[in-house]
Design a protein around this motif. Structure first.
Motif, PDB file in Angstrom:
ATOM      1  N   UNK A 320     -27.330 -42.370 -14.762  1.00  0.00           N
ATOM      2  CA  UNK A 320     -26.912 -41.083 -15.334  1.00  0.00           C
ATOM      3  C   UNK A 320     -28.094 -40.364 -15.977  1.00  0.00           C
ATOM      4  N   UNK A 321     -28.156 -39.089 -15.747  1.00  0.00           N
ATOM      5  CA  UNK A 321     -29.206 -38.283 -16.356  1.00  0.00           C
ATOM      6  C   UNK A 321     -30.466 -38.133 -15.544  1.00  0.00           C
ATOM      7  N   UNK A 322     -30.624 -38.929 -14.488  1.00  0.00           N
ATOM      8  CA  UNK A 322     -31.856 -38.860 -13.697  1.00  0.00           C
ATOM      9  C   UNK A 322     -31.971 -37.501 -12.999  1.00  0.00           C
ATOM     10  N   UNK A 323     -30.871 -37.035 -12.400  1.00  0.00           N
ATOM     11  CA  UNK A 323     -30.912 -35.743 -11.711  1.00  0.00           C
ATOM     12  C   UNK A 323     -31.217 -34.614 -12.699  1.00  0.00           C
ATOM     13  N   UNK A 324     -30.634 -34.699 -13.899  1.00  0.00           N
ATOM     14  CA  UNK A 324     -30.877 -33.670 -14.893  1.00  0.00           C
ATOM     15  C   UNK A 324     -32.335 -33.664 -15.338  1.00  0.00           C
ATOM     16  N   UNK A 325     -32.888 -34.844 -15.603  1.00  0.00           N
ATOM     17  CA  UNK A 325     -34.281 -34.935 -16.022  1.00  0.00           C
ATOM     18  C   UNK A 325     -35.215 -34.402 -14.936  1.00  0.00           C
ATOM     19  N   UNK A 326     -34.930 -34.770 -13.684  1.00  0.00           N
ATOM     20  CA  UNK A 326     -35.767 -34.316 -12.572  1.00  0.00           C
ATOM     21  C   UNK A 326     -35.724 -32.793 -12.463  1.00  0.00           C
ATOM     22  N   UNK A 389     -20.763 -32.410 -17.366  1.00  0.00           N
ATOM     23  CA  UNK A 389     -20.148 -33.664 -16.925  1.00  0.00           C
ATOM     24  C   UNK A 389     -20.312 -34.739 -17.996  1.00  0.00           C
ATOM     25  N   UNK A 390     -21.501 -34.807 -18.596  1.00  0.00           N
ATOM     26  CA  UNK A 390     -21.731 -35.784 -19.665  1.00  0.00           C
ATOM     27  C   UNK A 390     -20.867 -35.457 -20.891  1.00  0.00           C
ATOM     28  N   UNK A 391     -20.712 -34.167 -21.182  1.00  0.00           N
ATOM     29  CA  UNK A 391     -19.904 -33.755 -22.325  1.00  0.00           C
ATOM     30  C   UNK A 391     -18.448 -34.169 -22.145  1.00  0.00           C
ATOM     31  N   UNK A 392     -17.924 -34.011 -20.936  1.00  0.00           N
ATOM     32  CA  UNK A 392     -16.520 -34.345 -20.665  1.00  0.00           C
ATOM     33  C   UNK A 392     -16.271 -35.853 -20.730  1.00  0.00           C
ATOM     34  N   UNK A 393     -17.337 -36.636 -20.455  1.00  0.00           N
ATOM     35  CA  UNK A 393     -17.191 -38.091 -20.480  1.00  0.00           C
ATOM     36  C   UNK A 393     -17.308 -38.665 -21.880  1.00  0.00           C
ATOM     37  N   UNK A 394     -17.817 -37.877 -22.821  1.00  0.00           N
ATOM     38  CA  UNK A 394     -17.994 -38.383 -24.179  1.00  0.00           C
ATOM     39  C   UNK A 394     -16.629 -38.608 -24.844  1.00  0.00           C
ATOM     40  N   UNK A 395     -16.452 -39.756 -25.511  1.00  0.00           N
ATOM     41  CA  UNK A 395     -15.186 -40.005 -26.223  1.00  0.00           C
ATOM     42  C   UNK A 395     -15.059 -39.060 -27.412  1.00  0.00           C
TER      43      UNK A 395
END
Length: 397
Positions: A320-326, A389-395
């Protein structure tokens, strides 16, 4: 070593690469013909062992030469190589990078037979590779590609359609080609194929572009491909394309950082020596502030590129996050390089626009990276999508 500092060996290697590019590769680049593959230059990259950096680390698809899962992929080393080559010889950097982009799908997803047939000559600089994803109607929206792979009676497919804006086309020896095997399935209906350039029905046309390296269009007229030509899995080719781009996007940023640093250093030398208004240009506060801004933006871009590459190495391409960092690394570095080179031209004045001047060359080179391998607008879309997507997955808190 962290993502924000280089060890002495890496620093020394970068200096060695800059010297090598200036003394050994630039003379070959200057003898090349714009718009054509410079095969002596590619061969020199192989002879000097530089192309080996493209194939370090694990292969996702297994096969000969594949490393064990979790092994470092060398993305940071790739960035350091591209940045160093770009600083001294952009043509050498581009020839180096295109070998990697075109052959990475084979390295990461190819069968043992595909890898053993094609990777040794690519590493030696004897075979030229190309990455064939874009089409006349599907550039930024890669999932919308329409090159048709229609089943034939032999159990394989026939490729019919076009590719466009393909670097190294039509002079490459083989292409990593992405075609639609399942109509109407979007990204899930794409398959990657290894297509040798001499395959019957495959023709190409060079395009007259601003960039000095070869770019062309490909026409597929019932080109036969079989199961032995598939890279990865049928209908999973979009993943092959995206993992390749995720690996190379930070290094596109490194290419841009190398150009920005070259322009910055030229500006420092020029403004320290050029006299105007009773002193040197560097004595003018407006000039000093401009140079400071150029340097700060370049360093910020460099650090984001290194961080993205280090994350790829430590976490792997599917984390997770690799595509965003790239995407962030490519976005900030290419936009920064455009700014720095443009500012350098302004501070040099008319001399920078003269044919043959370093900045005239960089001004032409720096524009394309904001478009290829995903335009800046596409990178922003990727970043936003990943963030939400990361925001929606956060509890909930």
């Amino acid at each position: 070593m962290t993502a924000f500092s280089l060890d002495p060996e890496q620093i020394a290697r970068c200096a060695e690469l800059r010297t090598l590019a200036a003394e050994r590769l630039r003379p070959l680049a200057e003898k090349g013909e714009p718009g054509h593959v410079n095969r002596p230059l590619v061969a020199a990259l192989g002879e000097l062992g530089l192309l080996d950096a493209l194939f370090e680390g694990r292969s996702e698809g297994g096969g000969a030469g594949a490393g064990p899962p979790g092994e470092a992929s060398g993305a940071l080393d790739l960035c350091l190589t591209r940045e160093s080559l770009a600083y001294a010889c952009t043509e050498a950097e581009t020839a180096f990078a295109l070998q990697g982009l075109g052959a990475h799908p084979v390295h990461a997803h190819g069968s043992p037979e595909q890898r053993e047939r094609w990777l040794p000559p690519v590493r030696a600089g004897h075979a030229v590779a190309a990455f064939a994803l874009s089409e006349p109607g599907a550039g930024s929206d890669a999932a919308a590609l329409s090159l048709a792979a229609e089943p034939d009676a032999s159990g394989g497919w026939r490729l019919t359609g076009e590719k466009c804006w393909i670097s190294n086309a039509p002079e490459a020896d083989f292409y990593s080609v992405f075609a639609r095997t399942s109509p109407g399935a979007g990204a899930r209906g794409v398959t990657a194929f290894l297509v040798p350039a001499d395959r019957a029905g495959l023709t190409g046309t060079p395009l007259d572009m601003l960039s000095p390296h070869p770019i062309g269009a490909l026409a597929f007229d019932g080109v036969r491909v079989g199961t032995e030509d598939v890279l990865g899995e049928v209908d999973r080719g979009f993943r092959v394309a995206m993992t390749t781009l995720n690996r190379f996007r930070p290094s596109v940023g490194a290419f841009a950082v190398g150009m920005a640093q070259s322009a910055l250093d030229a500006t420092l030398a020029h403004t320290a020596e050029r006299t105007a208004f009773g002193g040197t240009l560097k004595d003018l506060q407006s000039v000093g502030h401009q140079v400071a801004e150029m340097a700060t933006r370049t360093e910020a871009a460099r650090l984001m590129v290194y961080a993205a590459a280090a994350a790829y190495d430590s976490e792997g391409p599917q984390s997770p996050g690799i595509a965003r960092r790239a995407a962030m690394a490519k976005l900030i570095a290419t936009e920064t390089a455009q700014y720095v080179v443009d500012a350098a031209v302004q501070l040099h004045g008319a001399r920078a626009l003269r044919r043959g001047h370093l900045l005239e060359h960089l001004y032409r080179e720096v524009r394309a990276p904001r478009i290829y391998e995903g335009a800046s607008e596409v990178q922003r879309t990727i970043i936003a999508k990943e963030l939400y997507a990361a925001h929606e997955e956060e509890p909930p808190a």
